[in-house]
Scaffold this motif. Sequence first.
Motif, PDB file in Angstrom:
ATOM      1  N   SER A  13     103.961  71.238 -52.958  1.00 16.53           N
ATOM      2  CA  SER A  13     104.684  71.426 -54.212  1.00 16.53           C
ATOM      3  C   SER A  13     106.026  72.119 -53.990  1.00 16.53           C
ATOM      4  O   SER A  13     106.956  71.946 -54.761  1.00 16.53           O
ATOM      5  CB  SER A  13     103.830  72.250 -55.180  1.00 16.53           C
ATOM      6  N   TYR A  14     106.133  72.887 -52.900  1.00 20.48           N
ATOM      7  CA  TYR A  14     107.349  73.652 -52.615  1.00 20.48           C
ATOM      8  C   TYR A  14     108.591  72.770 -52.600  1.00 20.48           C
ATOM      9  O   TYR A  14     109.643  73.136 -53.107  1.00 20.48           O
ATOM     10  CB  TYR A  14     107.198  74.366 -51.271  1.00 20.48           C
ATOM     11  N   ASN A  15     108.435  71.585 -52.013  1.00 24.13           N
ATOM     12  CA  ASN A  15     109.609  70.739 -51.808  1.00 24.13           C
ATOM     13  C   ASN A  15     110.058  69.992 -53.046  1.00 24.13           C
ATOM     14  O   ASN A  15     111.178  69.517 -53.109  1.00 24.13           O
ATOM     15  CB  ASN A  15     109.327  69.739 -50.685  1.00 24.13           C
ATOM     16  N   VAL A  16     109.184  69.822 -54.035  1.00 25.89           N
ATOM     17  CA  VAL A  16     109.572  69.037 -55.208  1.00 25.89           C
ATOM     18  C   VAL A  16     109.899  69.888 -56.419  1.00 25.89           C
ATOM     19  O   VAL A  16     110.618  69.449 -57.306  1.00 25.89           O
ATOM     20  CB  VAL A  16     108.475  68.001 -55.569  1.00 25.89           C
ATOM     21  N   LEU A  17     109.374  71.112 -56.456  1.00 29.92           N
ATOM     22  CA  LEU A  17     109.648  71.962 -57.610  1.00 29.92           C
ATOM     23  C   LEU A  17     110.977  72.691 -57.424  1.00 29.92           C
ATOM     24  O   LEU A  17     111.348  73.027 -56.301  1.00 29.92           O
ATOM     25  CB  LEU A  17     108.531  72.991 -57.800  1.00 29.92           C
ATOM     26  N   PRO A  18     111.694  72.938 -58.534  1.00 26.21           N
ATOM     27  CA  PRO A  18     112.936  73.710 -58.413  1.00 26.21           C
ATOM     28  C   PRO A  18     112.645  75.130 -57.938  1.00 26.21           C
ATOM     29  O   PRO A  18     111.553  75.654 -58.186  1.00 26.21           O
ATOM     30  CB  PRO A  18     113.501  73.731 -59.832  1.00 26.21           C
ATOM     31  N   ASN A  19     113.632  75.737 -57.283  1.00 21.98           N
ATOM     32  CA  ASN A  19     113.434  77.070 -56.702  1.00 21.98           C
ATOM     33  C   ASN A  19     113.033  78.118 -57.727  1.00 21.98           C
ATOM     34  O   ASN A  19     112.222  78.987 -57.453  1.00 21.98           O
ATOM     35  CB  ASN A  19     114.701  77.526 -55.986  1.00 21.98           C
ATOM     36  N   TYR A  64     105.248  82.017 -57.375  1.00 20.18           N
ATOM     37  CA  TYR A  64     104.787  82.784 -56.222  1.00 20.18           C
ATOM     38  C   TYR A  64     104.577  84.249 -56.555  1.00 20.18           C
ATOM     39  O   TYR A  64     103.894  84.967 -55.831  1.00 20.18           O
ATOM     40  CB  TYR A  64     105.755  82.638 -55.050  1.00 20.18           C
ATOM     41  N   LYS A  65     105.191  84.711 -57.668  1.00 19.39           N
ATOM     42  CA  LYS A  65     104.959  86.094 -58.064  1.00 19.39           C
ATOM     43  C   LYS A  65     103.575  86.236 -58.685  1.00 19.39           C
ATOM     44  O   LYS A  65     103.059  87.330 -58.840  1.00 19.39           O
ATOM     45  CB  LYS A  65     106.018  86.544 -59.072  1.00 19.39           C
ATOM     46  N   ARG A  66     102.985  85.116 -59.087  1.00 18.13           N
ATOM     47  CA  ARG A  66     101.664  85.142 -59.706  1.00 18.13           C
ATOM     48  C   ARG A  66     100.590  84.732 -58.715  1.00 18.13           C
ATOM     49  O   ARG A  66     100.874  84.556 -57.539  1.00 18.13           O
ATOM     50  CB  ARG A  66     101.673  84.230 -60.927  1.00 18.13           C
ATOM     51  N   GLN A  68     108.340  79.329 -46.862  1.00 21.97           N
ATOM     52  CA  GLN A  68     108.482  78.783 -48.207  1.00 21.97           C
ATOM     53  C   GLN A  68     108.630  79.873 -49.267  1.00 21.97           C
ATOM     54  O   GLN A  68     108.769  79.576 -50.443  1.00 21.97           O
ATOM     55  CB  GLN A  68     107.271  77.906 -48.554  1.00 21.97           C
ATOM     56  N   GLY A  69     108.551  81.134 -48.832  1.00 18.24           N
ATOM     57  CA  GLY A  69     108.729  82.225 -49.783  1.00 18.24           C
ATOM     58  C   GLY A  69     107.483  82.541 -50.587  1.00 18.24           C
ATOM     59  O   GLY A  69     107.537  83.269 -51.561  1.00 18.24           O
TER      60      GLY A  69
END
Lengths: 233, 272
Positions: A82-88, A95-97, B180-181
Amino acid sequence: MAYQFDFGQVVSGEYGQWLVSGLVTTLHISAISIVLSLALGTAIAVLRLSKVRPLVWFSASYTEFFRNTPLLVQIFFWYFGSYNVLPNVVNEWLYKRDFEFACGVIALTVYTSAFIAEEIRSGIFSIPKNQLEASRACGLSFTQAMAYVILPQAFRVIIPPLISQFLNLIKNSSLVMTIGVMDLTYMARQIEAHTFHGFEAFTVSTAMYLCISLLVSLGVNLYNRRVLRVRSH
Amino acid sequence: MRKTAWISTLVCLAVLCAAPFATAGKLDDIKARGALVAGVKDSQPPFGYVDEKTNQIVGFEIDLMEALAKRLGVKLELKPVTSSTRIPMLGQGAVDIVAATMTHKKEREDQVDFSITYFMTGQKLLVKKGGGVNSVADLAGKKVASVKGSTSEQNVKKAQPDCTVISFETYPEAFLALKQGKVQAMTTDESILVGIKNSDDNPDAWEIVGDYISPEPYGLGLPENDSDFRDFVNMALMNMWETGEYQKIYEKWFGKGKKDYLPLTWKMELWP
């Protein structure tokens, strides 16, 4: 060198707490995923029986796609892919959750719902077709006919296969430890790493999985007999 | 039919019970066999990994085992092990000795014996350069990656209770999560972090920070309750240190100018 059995070390103190917290996580993730996959699976099954072509295609390909790819790959897909397709911005927010737990729920739900959809579809097929026609003739809409006439009957028929899907989900939930969700299997592995008492740790976790599965099975069967008054086959 | 089932069950049980006692003295076994069978890592540079050119397992721990085999007067046989298989394989006698980046922990003493410390390292953090994490204190409220089968997770949790640890199956996965952070740091033994950092296309984007979270003394895994063999291994290790052979092997893998430079800052325990 003889192996020194030591169940006490594994089930008491700090390690015992690990196992309990792992058990709670396994129950938590399984319960959420069971509810969601039942809802999603029903929706997909109903879509497949609708008269709208694109919806039928969508649900057919959904079922075939998720049923025929390995769950572990799906878990990695949701988590790392999912990292590569979702906006930053979205990634950072996620990722904070508790993204690991969420990915586990998504993967288990999507995977199991594909199987459940098929069970429900076969359940619906087992209800004579003229019941739907009769309901429609009485003035019910397609959704109403499904919700009030067809699905309640279909669910009774498919309870045994549904139980096995739920049990599969509970057992499959052990795979979420690969993305760092601290479930029962994860904790057993940790205890093994710390103490090398892998035999005891895995024996205890096996017994726990067995208990959960048997209880779920018993629960659904009781519900079946008492509330729905269906004879078990 | 039932009788056959009973007999086969009994035979299986007998074999299971007898297997652990089959070995009398490892030292005699090894000499009779003419080979020392060592369990080593095959994907943990620079300790033990498969060399791309020769397709052989090489590394610091392999050289150490080679030196031990030389002292025993036998040849060396290598068997790849992982963090989860190394102890069972030693227990079953599939390997004579385990040299696989294994931290000597009290709790592990139940199942195997350990040699004296042959490598001393400590747990540290690998972070993105300029990412705002410079010590364990900075990890408050953040996520840290570690690897299962290691003890890093509990150690970092103790040092900073206010962080979430996410454990992966392998180091490359943990490093991917960092890239990936998904996590703000990854933690394990410094010696392993050095190897991971250098495996990236751009090693300068990463740095190893902080004080040692915990000491990680590596010991060779030895069969439980075989003191002749353990004495021999301990004496051999001390002899390697005293004769400078150990330092030579260390320099070869961790010396100045090497890819995985790690200064030798500790001394082996030498018995008078």
